[in-house]
Design an enzyme around this catalytic site. Structure first.
Site, mmCIF file in Angstrom:
data_model
loop_
_atom_site.group_PDB
_atom_site.id
_atom_site.type_symbol
_atom_site.label_atom_id
_atom_site.label_comp_id
_atom_site.label_asym_id
_atom_site.label_seq_id
_atom_site.Cartn_x
_atom_site.Cartn_y
_atom_site.Cartn_z
ATOM 1 N N SER A 43 0.827 -1.218 0.000
ATOM 2 C CA SER A 43 0.000 0.000 0.000
ATOM 3 C C SER A 43 0.855 1.260 0.000
ATOM 4 O O SER A 43 0.344 2.366 -0.061
ATOM 5 C CB SER A 43 -0.930 0.008 1.224
ATOM 6 O OG SER A 43 -0.162 -0.103 2.411
ATOM 7 N N ASN A 53 -1.999 -1.912 13.571
ATOM 8 C CA ASN A 53 -3.450 -1.709 13.537
ATOM 9 C C ASN A 53 -3.878 -0.432 14.270
ATOM 10 O O ASN A 53 -4.729 0.319 13.779
ATOM 11 C CB ASN A 53 -4.166 -2.927 14.131
ATOM 12 C CG ASN A 53 -3.928 -4.179 13.295
ATOM 13 O OD1 ASN A 53 -3.372 -4.092 12.201
ATOM 14 N ND2 ASN A 53 -4.332 -5.328 13.803
ATOM 15 N N THR A 58 -39.473 26.864 -10.806
ATOM 16 C CA THR A 58 -39.796 25.515 -10.330
ATOM 17 C C THR A 58 -40.004 24.709 -11.596
ATOM 18 O O THR A 58 -40.471 25.253 -12.612
ATOM 19 C CB THR A 58 -41.075 25.470 -9.464
ATOM 20 O OG1 THR A 58 -42.183 25.869 -10.265
ATOM 21 C CG2 THR A 58 -40.983 26.404 -8.248
ATOM 22 N N HIS A 59 -39.610 23.439 -11.564
ATOM 23 C CA HIS A 59 -39.657 22.586 -12.773
ATOM 24 C C HIS A 59 -38.851 23.202 -13.914
ATOM 25 O O HIS A 59 -39.150 22.953 -15.083
ATOM 26 C CB HIS A 59 -41.099 22.340 -13.230
ATOM 27 C CG HIS A 59 -42.033 21.952 -12.133
ATOM 28 N ND1 HIS A 59 -42.309 20.644 -11.797
ATOM 29 C CD2 HIS A 59 -42.733 22.715 -11.248
ATOM 30 C CE1 HIS A 59 -43.151 20.618 -10.773
ATOM 31 N NE2 HIS A 59 -43.424 21.863 -10.416
ATOM 32 N N SER A 118 -12.894 25.668 -27.447
ATOM 33 C CA SER A 118 -13.073 24.404 -28.155
ATOM 34 C C SER A 118 -11.950 24.250 -29.170
ATOM 35 O O SER A 118 -11.467 25.237 -29.725
ATOM 36 C CB SER A 118 -14.430 24.403 -28.859
ATOM 37 O OG SER A 118 -14.402 23.536 -29.973
ATOM 38 N N LYS A 163 -16.650 29.038 -29.240
ATOM 39 C CA LYS A 163 -17.070 28.456 -27.967
ATOM 40 C C LYS A 163 -16.350 29.037 -26.760
ATOM 41 O O LYS A 163 -15.173 29.343 -26.789
ATOM 42 C CB LYS A 163 -16.848 26.933 -27.975
ATOM 43 C CG LYS A 163 -17.736 26.171 -28.919
ATOM 44 C CD LYS A 163 -19.207 26.249 -28.567
ATOM 45 C CE LYS A 163 -19.540 25.460 -27.317
ATOM 46 N NZ LYS A 163 -19.384 24.010 -27.555
ATOM 47 N N ASN A 191 -16.514 27.571 -23.070
ATOM 48 C CA ASN A 191 -17.122 26.466 -22.330
ATOM 49 C C ASN A 191 -16.941 26.586 -20.819
ATOM 50 O O ASN A 191 -15.870 26.956 -20.357
ATOM 51 C CB ASN A 191 -16.523 25.136 -22.797
ATOM 52 C CG ASN A 191 -16.867 24.835 -24.244
ATOM 53 O OD1 ASN A 191 -17.924 25.237 -24.728
ATOM 54 N ND2 ASN A 191 -15.977 24.148 -24.934
ATOM 55 N N GLU A 231 -18.631 22.226 -15.254
ATOM 56 C CA GLU A 231 -18.973 20.880 -15.732
ATOM 57 C C GLU A 231 -18.185 19.813 -14.982
ATOM 58 O O GLU A 231 -18.716 18.744 -14.651
ATOM 59 C CB GLU A 231 -18.686 20.762 -17.230
ATOM 60 C CG GLU A 231 -19.658 21.558 -18.077
ATOM 61 C CD GLU A 231 -19.197 21.581 -19.533
ATOM 62 O OE1 GLU A 231 -19.658 20.729 -20.299
ATOM 63 O OE2 GLU A 231 -18.378 22.451 -19.884
ATOM 64 N N TYR A 272 -9.406 -5.914 13.179
ATOM 65 C CA TYR A 272 -8.801 -5.445 11.929
ATOM 66 C C TYR A 272 -8.866 -6.529 10.859
ATOM 67 O O TYR A 272 -8.665 -7.704 11.134
ATOM 68 C CB TYR A 272 -7.335 -5.040 12.144
ATOM 69 C CG TYR A 272 -6.667 -4.602 10.853
ATOM 70 C CD1 TYR A 272 -6.821 -3.305 10.375
ATOM 71 C CD2 TYR A 272 -5.934 -5.496 10.080
ATOM 72 C CE1 TYR A 272 -6.245 -2.907 9.179
ATOM 73 C CE2 TYR A 272 -5.358 -5.113 8.876
ATOM 74 C CZ TYR A 272 -5.519 -3.820 8.422
ATOM 75 O OH TYR A 272 -4.969 -3.436 7.241
ATOM 76 N N LYS A 288 -8.095 3.905 1.924
ATOM 77 C CA LYS A 288 -7.261 5.091 1.705
ATOM 78 C C LYS A 288 -7.431 5.785 0.372
ATOM 79 O O LYS A 288 -7.621 7.007 0.315
ATOM 80 C CB LYS A 288 -5.791 4.720 1.906
ATOM 81 C CG LYS A 288 -5.487 4.503 3.361
ATOM 82 C CD LYS A 288 -4.179 3.824 3.571
ATOM 83 C CE LYS A 288 -4.210 3.154 4.932
ATOM 84 N NZ LYS A 288 -5.277 2.124 5.066
#
Ligand code: ARG
Length: 459
Positions: A22, A109, A154-155, A276, A282, A284, A289, A316, A324
């Site tokens: 690890s 541990n 709304t919506h 772009s 463009k 962007n 995003e 453990y 991690k």
């Protein structure tokens, strides 16, 4: 030296070594691992478990290892499995046999449980600071555009006018809750696990109160089995981060919509937009995003750890090493996203003429018109009905409400009078004058409260 092989007759298969290692990711824990070790060694000396000169030698060795790591000179060896064994092996190499006393009265541990808690405590503090930075950008933007009116939705259909500041302060509230959640998570992270040994406690007369004090822990874990197998605090951090990213992605989505030609409510600063490779026109909103997109990975990390921990017997289990990478990934994404979004919000430009224009179409004052009739004695449900018919009539005439004549209004209800023309976007805002409403005075107060809350949080 390779992995711990004491009882075995052969070396680990290369595949086993690579599969179980690890260090390639847990090396990130080195400052916490070394800080924990130094306090542990000081405690061992204080308790007479090792001698003071031995402690000094070990501490000297640990400090020079830290320096080497910081200067990029330390040779991390995957065959030594993890950060703990890498540091211990290097210590013994440096200071000789006495280095082998470091691990007295300790297990990896309780050591990893300590490292993870120290790391998470810092991550929480940084996350809260990141949230504060973004909140400040929101409040600054709201204040600088405090008279700007936008359609509320709304919506995703235009519904009623609101102040832009009111809309931005909605996000301030979300991030307040997020900061609060991280704060609660901190309380449960702030427990010292060291001294739990492998699982059952240790046989030496250690001083856990000293360890807690020196490492700045508020509390000491009360059950050794729980202390070495508890990763709730990591899950809680990831859950709080997921909620925070959910809020960030909603804000990001609005920025993306608002910067489109269809809305045209804002212009992103060039520094926070990208071009772009094929379409020269463009601009962007990539930062927004990606904030929206990265949220997926943060949710994934939460689900991954919940799934890893599910059904694990005490205490453990090596499965827990999987905690991690997801945590590190989540922390990195959250901190970077908070910072990028704060910068983007601090620099974008509001197109107030366009937002004001947008409140003129879409019959945003229909509710106010119904409320007008209610105030003249009409029950709300019939008032709603009458206004619905007026809207349908206005649509058929291709007119806005202020273009209808009083005669036309009166055909729908005799309650209409000349004062119907005093219903405006401004009167609509001003009328919503209750706690939490969008009336300019309420919003000004909310802004001042938000500013104060930010100031208090930084003291
Ligand atoms: N690398 C291990 C982890 O992250 C450290 C603890 C190892 N303990 C053990 N008994 N193998 O979980």
């Amino acid at each position: 030296m390779s992995q711990i092989r004491g009882r075995f007759n052969k070396d680990a298969d290369k595949l086993t070594e690579a599969y179980t290692a690890s260090v390639q990711f847990d090396k990130r824990l080195y400052p916490y691992d070394i800080a924990g070790s130094i306090v542990h060694v000081r405690m061992l000396a204080k308790q007479g478990i090792i001698s003071e000169p031995e402690a000094q030698t070990i501490i000297g060795g640990l400090n020079s290892i830290k320096e080497e790591i910081e200067q990029g000179k330390f040779d991390f060896k995957p065959e030594l499995e993890d950060i703990h064994m890498n540091i211990e092996a290097s210590l013994i190499e440096k200071v000789g046999e006495v280095g082998g006393k470091l691990h007295t009265a300790r297990s990896r541990n309780d050591q990893i449980a300590l490292d993870m808690r120290l790391f998470t405590r810092d991550a929480i503090a940084q996350s809260i600071a990141g949230i504060r930075g973004l909140q400040k950008s929101l409040v600054d933007l709201a204040e600088a555009n405090k008279d700007t009116i936008i359609p509320g939705y709304t919506h995703l259909q235009r519904a009623q006018p609101v102040l832009l500041a009111h809309h931005l302060l909605a996000y301030f509230e979300m991030f307040q809750r997020d900061a609060g959640r991280f704060g609660c998570c901190y309380e449960r992270t702030d427990h010292l696990p060291l001294g739990s040994g492998a699982l059952a406690g240790v046989t030496y007369k250690i001083d856990r109160e000293f360890l807690a004090r020196e490492l700045g822990f508020d509390r000491i874990s009360q059950n050794s089995l729980d202390a070495v197998s508890d990763r709730d605090f990591v899950i809680e951090y990831e859950a709080a981060a997921s909620l925070c990213m959910m809020h960030l992605s909603r804000l990001a989505e609005e920025i993306i919509l608002w910067s489109s030609a269809e809305f045209d409510f804002i212009e992103l600063d060039d520094a926070y937009a990208t071009g772009s490779s094929i379409m020269p026109q463009k601009k962007n909103p990539d930062v927004a995003e990606l904030a929206r997109g990265k949220t997926g990975r943060v949710y994934g990390n939460l689900m991954a750890l919940l799934t890893t921990m599910k059904g694990l017997p005490l205490a453990y289990n090596k499965d827990m090493q999987e905690d991690k990478e997801g945590l590190f990934c989540t922390v990195d994404i959250l901190l970077a996203t908070l910072e990028a979004m704060a910068g983007m919000m601090a620099t974008l430009r509001i197109k107030a003429d366009n937002t004001a224009q947008a409140t003129k179409q879409g019959y945003l004052l229909a509710t106010d018109l119904a409320d007008y009739l209610v105030k003249k004695g009409e029950p709300f449900r019939t008032a709603h009905d009458i206004v619905a018919r007026i809207i349908s009539y206005a649509v058929s005439q291709d007119k806005t409400l202020d273009m209808l004549s009083l005669e036309a209004y009166k055909q729908f209800s005799p309650r209409f009078d000349e004062d119907v023309y005093s219903i405006t976007v401004e009167s609509s805002l001003a009328a919503r004058d209750n706690i939490g409403g969008t009336a300019p005075e309420r919003v000004a107060q909310a802004l001042a409260d938000a500013r104060k809350a930010l100031e208090e949080s930084s003291t």
